[in-house]
Write a protein that holds these residues in place. Structure first.
Motif, PDB file in Angstrom:
ATOM      1  N   ASN A 160     -14.123  10.320  -2.511  1.00 12.99           N
ATOM      2  CA  ASN A 160     -14.886   9.097  -2.214  1.00 12.99           C
ATOM      3  C   ASN A 160     -14.435   7.943  -3.094  1.00 12.99           C
ATOM      4  O   ASN A 160     -14.345   6.792  -2.643  1.00 12.99           O
ATOM      5  N   GLN A 161     -14.158   8.237  -4.355  1.00 15.54           N
ATOM      6  CA  GLN A 161     -13.701   7.223  -5.289  1.00 15.54           C
ATOM      7  C   GLN A 161     -12.385   6.608  -4.817  1.00 15.54           C
ATOM      8  O   GLN A 161     -12.216   5.386  -4.798  1.00 15.54           O
ATOM      9  N   GLN A 162     -11.449   7.459  -4.419  1.00 18.05           N
ATOM     10  CA  GLN A 162     -10.151   6.973  -3.951  1.00 18.05           C
ATOM     11  C   GLN A 162     -10.304   6.173  -2.656  1.00 18.05           C
ATOM     12  O   GLN A 162      -9.670   5.124  -2.470  1.00 18.05           O
ATOM     13  N   PHE A 163     -11.154   6.648  -1.754  1.00 17.02           N
ATOM     14  CA  PHE A 163     -11.415   5.932  -0.499  1.00 17.02           C
ATOM     15  C   PHE A 163     -11.996   4.556  -0.781  1.00 17.02           C
ATOM     16  O   PHE A 163     -11.560   3.544  -0.211  1.00 17.02           O
ATOM     17  N   ASN A 164     -12.983   4.496  -1.684  1.00 14.99           N
ATOM     18  CA  ASN A 164     -13.632   3.218  -1.982  1.00 14.99           C
ATOM     19  C   ASN A 164     -12.683   2.231  -2.643  1.00 14.99           C
ATOM     20  O   ASN A 164     -12.798   1.014  -2.444  1.00 14.99           O
ATOM     21  N   ARG A 165     -11.715   2.737  -3.428  1.00 14.61           N
ATOM     22  CA  ARG A 165     -10.725   1.834  -4.014  1.00 14.61           C
ATOM     23  C   ARG A 165      -9.908   1.151  -2.920  1.00 14.61           C
ATOM     24  O   ARG A 165      -9.607  -0.043  -3.004  1.00 14.61           O
ATOM     25  N   VAL A 166      -9.543   1.909  -1.905  1.00 20.35           N
ATOM     26  CA  VAL A 166      -8.776   1.333  -0.795  1.00 20.35           C
ATOM     27  C   VAL A 166      -9.629   0.333  -0.028  1.00 20.35           C
ATOM     28  O   VAL A 166      -9.165  -0.759   0.328  1.00 20.35           O
ATOM     29  N   ILE A 167     -10.884   0.688   0.246  1.00 20.58           N
ATOM     30  CA  ILE A 167     -11.781  -0.224   0.961  1.00 20.58           C
ATOM     31  C   ILE A 167     -11.952  -1.535   0.194  1.00 20.58           C
ATOM     32  O   ILE A 167     -11.947  -2.627   0.778  1.00 20.58           O
ATOM     33  N   ASP A 168     -12.105  -1.436  -1.130  1.00 25.68           N
ATOM     34  CA  ASP A 168     -12.216  -2.646  -1.947  1.00 25.68           C
ATOM     35  C   ASP A 168     -10.968  -3.506  -1.803  1.00 25.68           C
ATOM     36  O   ASP A 168     -11.052  -4.730  -1.651  1.00 25.68           O
ATOM     37  N   TYR A 169      -9.809  -2.860  -1.846  1.00 25.74           N
ATOM     38  CA  TYR A 169      -8.539  -3.601  -1.762  1.00 25.74           C
ATOM     39  C   TYR A 169      -8.407  -4.354  -0.439  1.00 25.74           C
ATOM     40  O   TYR A 169      -8.096  -5.547  -0.424  1.00 25.74           O
ATOM     41  N   ILE A 170      -8.657  -3.671   0.665  1.00 21.35           N
ATOM     42  CA  ILE A 170      -8.452  -4.338   1.957  1.00 21.35           C
ATOM     43  C   ILE A 170      -9.547  -5.365   2.257  1.00 21.35           C
ATOM     44  O   ILE A 170      -9.355  -6.264   3.078  1.00 21.35           O
ATOM     45  N   GLY A 171     -10.705  -5.243   1.574  1.00 15.04           N
ATOM     46  CA  GLY A 171     -11.787  -6.187   1.817  1.00 15.04           C
ATOM     47  C   GLY A 171     -11.742  -7.413   0.927  1.00 15.04           C
ATOM     48  O   GLY A 171     -12.470  -8.377   1.166  1.00 15.04           O
ATOM     49  N   GLU A 172     -10.888  -7.381  -0.106  1.00 16.16           N
ATOM     50  CA  GLU A 172     -10.806  -8.505  -1.027  1.00 16.16           C
ATOM     51  C   GLU A 172      -9.779  -9.535  -0.571  1.00 16.16           C
ATOM     52  O   GLU A 172      -8.877  -9.222   0.213  1.00 16.16           O
ATOM     53  N   ASP A 173      -9.933 -10.741  -1.071  1.00 13.40           N
ATOM     54  CA  ASP A 173      -9.030 -11.839  -0.713  1.00 13.40           C
ATOM     55  C   ASP A 173      -7.867 -11.872  -1.693  1.00 13.40           C
ATOM     56  O   ASP A 173      -8.059 -12.077  -2.892  1.00 13.40           O
ATOM     57  N   TRP A 174      -6.652 -11.636  -1.184  1.00 14.44           N
ATOM     58  CA  TRP A 174      -5.450 -11.624  -2.012  1.00 14.44           C
ATOM     59  C   TRP A 174      -4.454 -12.654  -1.504  1.00 14.44           C
ATOM     60  O   TRP A 174      -4.338 -12.877  -0.305  1.00 14.44           O
ATOM     61  N   GLY A 175      -3.728 -13.259  -2.431  1.00 13.91           N
ATOM     62  CA  GLY A 175      -2.642 -14.150  -2.034  1.00 13.91           C
ATOM     63  C   GLY A 175      -1.485 -13.342  -1.454  1.00 13.91           C
ATOM     64  O   GLY A 175      -1.382 -12.128  -1.653  1.00 13.91           O
ATOM     65  N   ASP A 176      -0.606 -14.040  -0.744  1.00  9.89           N
ATOM     66  CA  ASP A 176       0.515 -13.354  -0.091  1.00  9.89           C
ATOM     67  C   ASP A 176       1.393 -12.599  -1.077  1.00  9.89           C
ATOM     68  O   ASP A 176       1.948 -11.546  -0.746  1.00  9.89           O
ATOM     69  N   GLU A 177       1.513 -13.134  -2.307  1.00 15.72           N
ATOM     70  CA  GLU A 177       2.397 -12.485  -3.275  1.00 15.72           C
ATOM     71  C   GLU A 177       1.910 -11.084  -3.631  1.00 15.72           C
ATOM     72  O   GLU A 177       2.709 -10.220  -3.999  1.00 15.72           O
ATOM     73  N   TRP A 178       0.591 -10.843  -3.490  1.00 14.59           N
ATOM     74  CA  TRP A 178       0.044  -9.505  -3.741  1.00 14.59           C
ATOM     75  C   TRP A 178      -0.180  -8.742  -2.434  1.00 14.59           C
ATOM     76  O   TRP A 178       0.068  -7.539  -2.367  1.00 14.59           O
ATOM     77  N   ARG A 179      -0.632  -9.418  -1.416  1.00 16.10           N
ATOM     78  CA  ARG A 179      -0.909  -8.737  -0.148  1.00 16.10           C
ATOM     79  C   ARG A 179       0.362  -8.130   0.448  1.00 16.10           C
ATOM     80  O   ARG A 179       0.339  -7.066   1.050  1.00 16.10           O
ATOM     81  N   ASN A 180       1.497  -8.800   0.252  1.00 16.03           N
ATOM     82  CA  ASN A 180       2.744  -8.341   0.868  1.00 16.03           C
ATOM     83  C   ASN A 180       3.462  -7.255   0.086  1.00 16.03           C
ATOM     84  O   ASN A 180       4.482  -6.734   0.539  1.00 16.03           O
ATOM     85  N   VAL A 181       2.951  -6.898  -1.088  1.00 15.70           N
ATOM     86  CA  VAL A 181       3.625  -5.857  -1.875  1.00 15.70           C
ATOM     87  C   VAL A 181       2.780  -4.584  -2.000  1.00 15.70           C
ATOM     88  O   VAL A 181       3.292  -3.547  -2.421  1.00 15.70           O
ATOM     89  N   GLY A 182       1.505  -4.655  -1.661  1.00 18.78           N
ATOM     90  CA  GLY A 182       0.695  -3.443  -1.623  1.00 18.78           C
ATOM     91  C   GLY A 182       1.066  -2.622  -0.396  1.00 18.78           C
ATOM     92  O   GLY A 182       1.684  -3.123   0.549  1.00 18.78           O
ATOM     93  N   THR A 183       0.709  -1.372  -0.390  1.00 22.69           N
ATOM     94  CA  THR A 183       1.038  -0.539   0.776  1.00 22.69           C
ATOM     95  C   THR A 183      -0.007   0.539   0.987  1.00 22.69           C
ATOM     96  O   THR A 183      -0.585   1.068   0.033  1.00 22.69           O
TER      97      THR A 183
END
Length: 201
Positions: A120-143
């Motif tokens: 659940n912890q790992q799942f919630n980390r991913v949910i937080d990441y995709i739900g947060e507002d990131w600039g292109d320099e970070w959004r384009n390098v995460g996977t």
């Protein structure tokens, strides 16, 4: 497997193998969450943690003392007051070998609780990441990647995991090294496991 999906940033840390007593002490949803916050964000007080989690301060304090009793966290001496203690994670790598507990009815339940909370912890980390507002320099390098066309023996899967871990370890900073001014904390979650085949005939 380790008690946290992040690779330990300081290879020199002592290693502690989690035993049945400490597993039972850790296997609680709130304790898993408290330990995560202290690992990711550093020392904190029960008041600060209770505000972040929306929990009663007394409840958080009790669970923090429980984590300390089992050696996962410790009081940060020289900081705080008698009424407000600061807690930090003990500098060690905790290793959990699930084989030690799966066949023991007295610890199987604690192992199940802990592993479910970890997932659940790992799942919630991913949910937080995709739900947060990131600039292109970070959004384009995460996977968020998945490969499902692999077929391996247990030895091959073990080798794969060792090689992936070695790659991550090459990127770990040296102890005490200062990060670049534009660097942010990075979470790497490695999840590789077999899947039982289904007979579709």
């Amino acid at each position: 497997m380790t008690d946290d999906p992040q690779i330990t940033p300081e290879p020199a840390k002592p290693t502690r193998r989690i035993d049945a007593r400490s597993l039972r002490g850790l296997a609680h949803p709130l304790r898993v969450r408290l330990l995560e916050l202290l690992k990711l964000d550093g020392p904190a007080t029960s008041t600060g943690l209770s505000e972040r989690l929306g929990e009663n301060t007394g409840t958080v304090s009790w669970h923090l003392r429980h984590l300390a009793e089992h050696g996962f966290i410790e009081e940060e001496t020289g900081r705080g007051t008698k009424r407000e203690r600061w807690w930090r994670v003990v500098k060690q790598q905790s290793v959990l070998n699930t084989v030690d507990f799966r066949d023991n009815p007295e610890t199987r339940g604690a192992l199940s609780v802990y592993l479910h909370e970890l997932v659940n912890q790992q799942f919630n980390r991913v949910i937080d990441y995709i739900g947060e507002d990131w600039g292109d320099e970070w959004r384009n390098v995460g996977t968020l990647s998945a490969w499902s066309d692999l077929r391996m023996t247990p030895d091959q899967l073990k080798t794969l995991n060792e090689e992936l871990t070695a790659v991550i370890e090459r990127h770990l900073p040296a102890p005490g090294a200062e990060p670049d001014s534009d660097a942010l904390p990075i979470i790497v979650q490695l999840q590789s496991f077999p899947r039982k085949e289904r007979d579709t005939r």
